[in-house]
Design a protein around this motif. Sequence first.
Motif, PDB file in Angstrom:
ATOM      1  N   GLU A 290      44.958  38.839  -8.731  1.00 30.40           N
ATOM      2  CA  GLU A 290      44.324  39.883  -9.189  1.00 30.40           C
ATOM      3  C   GLU A 290      45.798  41.039  -9.610  1.00 30.40           C
ATOM      4  OE1 GLU A 290      41.451  41.476  -6.410  1.00 30.40           O
ATOM      5  OE2 GLU A 290      40.142  39.439  -7.096  1.00 30.40           O
ATOM      6  N   MET A 291      46.459  41.222  -8.559  1.00 29.22           N
ATOM      7  CA  MET A 291      47.716  42.301  -9.105  1.00 29.22           C
ATOM      8  C   MET A 291      48.039  42.118 -10.218  1.00 29.22           C
ATOM      9  SD  MET A 291      47.897  44.521  -4.626  1.00 29.22           S
ATOM     10  CE  MET A 291      47.074  45.172  -4.484  1.00 29.22           C
TER      11      MET A 291
ATOM     12  N   ALA B 282      48.240  39.976 -12.396  1.00 30.15           N
ATOM     13  CA  ALA B 282      47.682  40.208 -13.592  1.00 30.15           C
ATOM     14  C   ALA B 282      46.961  41.930 -13.665  1.00 30.15           C
ATOM     15  CB  ALA B 282      45.939  40.187 -13.740  1.00 30.15           C
ATOM     16  N   ALA B 283      46.866  42.646 -13.216  1.00 33.72           N
ATOM     17  CA  ALA B 283      46.759  44.588 -13.327  1.00 33.72           C
ATOM     18  C   ALA B 283      48.242  44.520 -13.127  1.00 33.72           C
ATOM     19  CB  ALA B 283      46.633  44.806 -12.114  1.00 33.72           C
ATOM     20  N   HIS B 284      49.259  44.171 -13.311  1.00 31.92           N
ATOM     21  CA  HIS B 284      50.967  44.977 -13.133  1.00 31.92           C
ATOM     22  C   HIS B 284      51.544  43.734 -14.684  1.00 31.92           C
ATOM     23  CE1 HIS B 284      50.695  46.189  -9.311  1.00 31.92           C
ATOM     24  NE2 HIS B 284      51.612  47.398  -9.387  1.00 31.92           N
ATOM     25  N   GLU B 285      50.592  42.894 -15.251  1.00 30.12           N
ATOM     26  CA  GLU B 285      51.113  42.126 -16.405  1.00 30.12           C
ATOM     27  C   GLU B 285      52.043  41.471 -15.812  1.00 30.12           C
ATOM     28  OE1 GLU B 285      50.861  45.129 -19.511  1.00 30.12           O
ATOM     29  OE2 GLU B 285      49.377  45.311 -19.940  1.00 30.12           O
TER      30      GLU B 285
ATOM     31  N   LEU C  12      54.546  46.364  -7.721  1.00 23.39           N
ATOM     32  CA  LEU C  12      53.977  44.582  -7.118  1.00 23.39           C
ATOM     33  C   LEU C  12      54.252  45.080  -5.806  1.00 23.39           C
ATOM     34  CD1 LEU C  12      51.432  42.255  -7.355  1.00 23.39           C
ATOM     35  CD2 LEU C  12      53.576  41.119  -7.312  1.00 23.39           C
TER      36      LEU C  12
ATOM     37  N   SER D 266      51.646  47.634  -4.030  1.00 24.65           N
ATOM     38  CA  SER D 266      50.146  47.222  -4.004  1.00 24.65           C
ATOM     39  C   SER D 266      49.854  46.457  -2.677  1.00 24.65           C
ATOM     40  CB  SER D 266      50.243  47.248  -5.714  1.00 24.65           C
ATOM     41  OG  SER D 266      50.539  47.709  -6.462  1.00 24.65           O
TER      42      SER D 266
END
Length: 268
Positions: free
Chosen positions: A91-92, A94-97, A129, A132
């Motif tokens: 998920e992270m 994807a969030a950080h692309e 990343l 996080s």
Amino acid sequence: MYEIIGVQFQEAGKKEYFSPNGIRFKENDLVVVESKRGMELGRVKLTNRHVGKDDVVLPLKEVLRLATDDDIEKYQSNLNDAEEALNLCKEMVAAHELNMRLVNCEYTLDKSKVIFNFTADDRIDFRNLVKSLAYELKTRIELRQIGVRDEAKLLGGIGPCGRSLCCSTFLGDFEPVSIKMAKDQNLSLNPSKISGACGRLMCCLKYENDYYEEVRNELPDVGTAVVTPEGDGKVVGLNILDVTMQIKVKGFEQLFDYKLDELLEVHS
């Protein structure tokens, strides 16, 4: 002389060597060791034996203990936590692309560190990343970029032969494989025919390569002039498995198969 045991941390993984610390181990015993990744639970694959100084990398770390029921229970619990951590990391990512593919996740036995293995086409700046993940998981984070062959080894799968991948079942180390091996074995050079699940040349091309090289050195090259019981001829093909040659003899339409000791003369 040094006393060692060989410990494996993953099925078909590379063995690492430790001092048994005065304990006699049996094959498949579960042990707790301090490896280069941290505290881990592994399986004994090479029992106590003595080796010379040149056969080990010093200093040897000692086995901490034979695994207890608590260690095994903790290991199983870590597997479940690692699956949750992997989903969180996806998920992270994807969030950080980030253009990276997560392969798996492992906790050390004491959960002092979590290791994420991933593949990527380029270098990845994953500093944000890591921050996080450390905030959410409250432990040390290690992100390791691995190759596609290592990915196949970790994930497993079925090869073109219909069997489980060699790398994920019994191959400890990857050996170099070249396109020359396929050529020497007269295999199709179509990439789809000689590539494994990882997209690289199949490891099994190496298995018979030594035999092919040995036989090729014994037999004359294609095009060599020879003298057969039927007359003068020329080698036009080789059958490595039968250790025979196909020879075109002057005055005959058909080809003849000969073993090397059946020829009367071979011209260099």
